[in-house]
Design an enzyme around this catalytic site. Structure first.
Site, PDB file in Angstrom:
ATOM      1  N   GLY A  16       0.786  -1.233   0.000  1.00  0.00           N
ATOM      2  CA  GLY A  16       0.000   0.000   0.000  1.00  0.00           C
ATOM      3  C   GLY A  16       0.814   1.277   0.000  1.00  0.00           C
ATOM      4  O   GLY A  16       0.265   2.363  -0.198  1.00  0.00           O
ATOM      5  N   GLY A  18       3.277   1.630  -2.154  1.00  0.00           N
ATOM      6  CA  GLY A  18       3.974   1.630  -3.446  1.00  0.00           C
ATOM      7  C   GLY A  18       3.326   2.504  -4.509  1.00  0.00           C
ATOM      8  O   GLY A  18       2.262   3.113  -4.313  1.00  0.00           O
ATOM      9  N   ASP A  58       3.273  -6.764   7.465  1.00  0.00           N
ATOM     10  CA  ASP A  58       4.003  -7.606   6.528  1.00  0.00           C
ATOM     11  C   ASP A  58       3.070  -8.713   6.020  1.00  0.00           C
ATOM     12  O   ASP A  58       2.512  -9.475   6.827  1.00  0.00           O
ATOM     13  CB  ASP A  58       5.199  -8.213   7.299  1.00  0.00           C
ATOM     14  CG  ASP A  58       6.108  -9.037   6.406  1.00  0.00           C
ATOM     15  OD1 ASP A  58       5.655  -9.496   5.341  1.00  0.00           O
ATOM     16  OD2 ASP A  58       7.272  -9.227   6.794  1.00  0.00           O
ATOM     17  N   TYR A 147      10.961 -13.598 -10.863  1.00  0.00           N
ATOM     18  CA  TYR A 147       9.790 -12.731 -10.699  1.00  0.00           C
ATOM     19  C   TYR A 147       8.621 -13.269 -11.532  1.00  0.00           C
ATOM     20  O   TYR A 147       7.502 -13.446 -11.032  1.00  0.00           O
ATOM     21  CB  TYR A 147      10.180 -11.321 -11.141  1.00  0.00           C
ATOM     22  CG  TYR A 147       9.084 -10.294 -11.215  1.00  0.00           C
ATOM     23  CD1 TYR A 147       8.452  -9.834 -10.061  1.00  0.00           C
ATOM     24  CD2 TYR A 147       8.716  -9.742 -12.450  1.00  0.00           C
ATOM     25  CE1 TYR A 147       7.470  -8.851 -10.138  1.00  0.00           C
ATOM     26  CE2 TYR A 147       7.744  -8.759 -12.527  1.00  0.00           C
ATOM     27  CZ  TYR A 147       7.125  -8.313 -11.382  1.00  0.00           C
ATOM     28  OH  TYR A 147       6.160  -7.346 -11.457  1.00  0.00           O
TER      29      TYR A 147
HETATM   30  N1  LIG Z   1       5.509  -1.220 -12.008  1.00  0.00           N
HETATM   31  C1  LIG Z   1       5.485  -2.090 -13.018  1.00  0.00           C
HETATM   32  O1  LIG Z   1       6.083  -1.894 -14.091  1.00  0.00           O
HETATM   33  C2  LIG Z   1       4.664  -3.354 -12.890  1.00  0.00           C
HETATM   34  C3  LIG Z   1       4.425  -4.136 -14.020  1.00  0.00           C
HETATM   35  C4  LIG Z   1       3.705  -5.319 -13.875  1.00  0.00           C
HETATM   36  C5  LIG Z   1       3.234  -5.695 -12.624  1.00  0.00           C
HETATM   37  N2  LIG Z   1       3.491  -4.907 -11.544  1.00  0.00           N
HETATM   38  C6  LIG Z   1       3.029  -5.359 -10.242  1.00  0.00           C
HETATM   39  O2  LIG Z   1       2.196  -4.370  -9.651  1.00  0.00           O
HETATM   40  C7  LIG Z   1       2.369  -4.384  -8.220  1.00  0.00           C
HETATM   41  C8  LIG Z   1       2.677  -2.994  -7.722  1.00  0.00           C
HETATM   42  O3  LIG Z   1       3.829  -2.510  -8.375  1.00  0.00           O
HETATM   43  P1  LIG Z   1       4.464  -1.103  -7.993  1.00  0.00           P
HETATM   44  O4  LIG Z   1       5.070  -0.556  -9.229  1.00  0.00           O
HETATM   45  O5  LIG Z   1       3.476  -0.300  -7.235  1.00  0.00           O
HETATM   46  O6  LIG Z   1       5.640  -1.618  -7.048  1.00  0.00           O
HETATM   47  P2  LIG Z   1       6.265  -0.929  -5.738  1.00  0.00           P
HETATM   48  O7  LIG Z   1       7.602  -1.560  -5.540  1.00  0.00           O
HETATM   49  O8  LIG Z   1       6.178   0.557  -5.842  1.00  0.00           O
HETATM   50  O9  LIG Z   1       5.273  -1.410  -4.576  1.00  0.00           O
HETATM   51  C9  LIG Z   1       5.401  -2.651  -3.933  1.00  0.00           C
HETATM   52  C10 LIG Z   1       5.230  -2.405  -2.445  1.00  0.00           C
HETATM   53  O10 LIG Z   1       5.235  -3.651  -1.774  1.00  0.00           O
HETATM   54  C11 LIG Z   1       5.788  -3.405  -0.489  1.00  0.00           C
HETATM   55  N3  LIG Z   1       6.202  -4.637   0.186  1.00  0.00           N
HETATM   56  C12 LIG Z   1       7.357  -5.331   0.007  1.00  0.00           C
HETATM   57  N4  LIG Z   1       7.380  -6.377   0.834  1.00  0.00           N
HETATM   58  C13 LIG Z   1       6.226  -6.363   1.545  1.00  0.00           C
HETATM   59  C14 LIG Z   1       5.684  -7.197   2.558  1.00  0.00           C
HETATM   60  N5  LIG Z   1       6.352  -8.291   2.986  1.00  0.00           N
HETATM   61  N6  LIG Z   1       4.475  -6.877   3.073  1.00  0.00           N
HETATM   62  C15 LIG Z   1       3.806  -5.774   2.644  1.00  0.00           C
HETATM   63  N7  LIG Z   1       4.277  -4.946   1.693  1.00  0.00           N
HETATM   64  C16 LIG Z   1       5.479  -5.245   1.146  1.00  0.00           C
HETATM   65  C17 LIG Z   1       6.952  -2.462  -0.768  1.00  0.00           C
HETATM   66  O11 LIG Z   1       7.372  -1.786   0.417  1.00  0.00           O
HETATM   67  C18 LIG Z   1       6.350  -1.545  -1.821  1.00  0.00           C
HETATM   68  O12 LIG Z   1       5.807  -0.385  -1.231  1.00  0.00           O
HETATM   69  C19 LIG Z   1       3.461  -5.409  -7.936  1.00  0.00           C
HETATM   70  O13 LIG Z   1       2.845  -6.640  -7.591  1.00  0.00           O
HETATM   71  C20 LIG Z   1       4.167  -5.546  -9.258  1.00  0.00           C
HETATM   72  O14 LIG Z   1       4.769  -6.807  -9.398  1.00  0.00           O
HETATM   73  C21 LIG Z   1       4.173  -3.741 -11.649  1.00  0.00           C
END
Ligand SMILES: NC(=O)c1ccc[n+]([C@@H]2O[C@H](COP(=O)([O-])OP(=O)(O)OC[C@H]3O[C@@H](n4cnc5c(N)ncnc54)[C@H](O)[C@@H]3O)[C@@H](O)[C@H]2O)c1
Length: 317
Positions: A16, A18, A58, A147
């Site tokens: 949340g 992110g 977490d 991944y």
């Molecule tokens: N950004 C992209 O290009 C993209 C593309 C395809 C899919 N996605 C997917 O979309 C989702 C969001 O991506 P994003 O760009 O916002 O990534 P992001 O890295 O900004 O957000 C991910 C968040 O997960 C949190 N996190 C990590 N470990 C955790 C845990 N154990 N418990 C709770 N939170 C935890 C992190 O602190 C981070 O805030 C992800 O699942 C990613 O795989 C993203």
């Protein structure tokens, strides 16, 4: 934890703090939804809508998850928490623990609490090997990276929970997201960094090839897609996970679009073979006809519109 606004439907958004989670809070709040943002991070990376609850927790910690379900009784789970591609490759046990085991535990929790819907963001990295130019929803998934392996795993789990247990599991295979809040360490963030570094310093060096052209999507389109899919009537959905297509410019075309807004900028190429090979192994274009038909998906941002919006956003930041 105090319960407030009990009449509002509650959405639990993991990860949340992110990039995507923060941006999703605005359209959800505008619909009267209360967002509970759960993350291990100290604070969100971007502004969030008023009325959101931020919970430090977490996904892999059973106690944290029990507490959040007990205290907020979410009706919908949006499961964004994940290690991204580079971090997953660097630490495979951590990637499996969060991306696969964490998702499994959360799906179990969602089922036990009979949530109305579970949203999962899969990725273009869920595909690998020799790929055709146009990827259909029926393309066999043999991801090359850790991944992608975890993303494919959760897709399969989600479909299992949907078919066998009636969980309303909905997912999108997202192209690379172009966003000012992108995780800048990721190889896939080159398009986002190209905008941000050009705006900041007037220059950017691409490590991909000029002809590299993985599928991209502007962040506003992603948020629209998530909301549209979440709101779609279940009866209209013929599958659990959908590919979506937005844009597939070459890096050279991307550089030209950026130059339109920063005419004096220096955008050059110094290809890093390792990074370029990784990016070039990902899908270029998706056939998203099922998403268009089932839940009216349509990308709003082509390359020019994305460049204009990103440049304006950075200028007013
Ligand atoms: N950004 C992209 O290009 C993209 C593309 C395809 C899919 N996605 C997917 O979309 C989702 C969001 O991506 P994003 O760009 O916002 O990534 P992001 O890295 O900004 O957000 C991910 C968040 O997960 C949190 N996190 C990590 N470990 C955790 C845990 N154990 N418990 C709770 N939170 C935890 C992190 O602190 C981070 O805030 C992800 O699942 C990613 O795989 C993203």
């Amino acid at each position: 934890m105090e319960k407030e606004g009990e009449m509002q439907p509650v959405y639990l958004i993991t990860g949340g703090a992110g990039n995507l989670a923060c941006q999703l809070t605005f359209p959800l709040a505008a619909r009267g939804i209360r967002c509970v943002l759960l993350d291990v991070a100290a604070e969100p990376v971007a502004p969030v809508a008023e009325g959101c609850q931020y919970v430090r927790g977490d996904v892999t910690n059973a106690e944290d998850m029990k507490t959040v379900f007990r205290d907020y009784e979410p009706r919908v789970v949006v499961h964004f928490a994940s290690l991204l591609s580079a971090a997953s490759e660097a630490d495979r046990p951590a990637a499996w623990e969060l991306n696969a085991n964490g998702a499994f535990a959360l799906l179990e929790m969602a089922l036990a609490h009979r949530v109305d819907r579970f949203f999962f963001p899969s990725s273009l990295a869920a595909y690998g090997g020799a790929l055709p130019d146009l990827i259909s929803d029926h393309q066999v998934q043999w991801p090359d990276g850790m991944y992608g392996v975890t993303k494919t795993t959760v897709e399969r789990l989600g479909v299992y929970y949907a078919r066998r247990h009636g969980l309303d599991f909905r997912g999108l295979r997202l192209p690379i997201v172009v966003s000012r809040y992108a995780h800048l360490g990721a190889a896939s963030s080159y398009a986002s960094r190209a905008f941000m570094e050009t705006a900041q310093s007037g220059k950017f060096v691409f490590q991909v090839r000029p002809e590299s052209r993985p599928a991209l999507i502007y962040t506003r389109d992603v948020i629209d897609a998530v909301v549209l899919l979440l709101e779609a009537p279940a009866a209209k959905l013929r599958q659990c996970v959908y590919n979506i297509q937005a844009l597939s410019p070459t890096a050279e075309e991307l550089a030209a679009a950026i130059r339109t807004h920063y005419p004096d900028a220096s955008l050059t190429f110094q290809t890093d073979e390792r990074i370029a090979d990784l990016i070039d192994s990902w899908p270029r274009r998706f056939d998203d006809s099922a998403a268009r038909k089932d839940w009216n998906w349509k990308s709003t941002y082509d390359l020019a519109a994305m460049a204009a919006d990103f440049a304006t956003t950075l200028a007013t930041a």
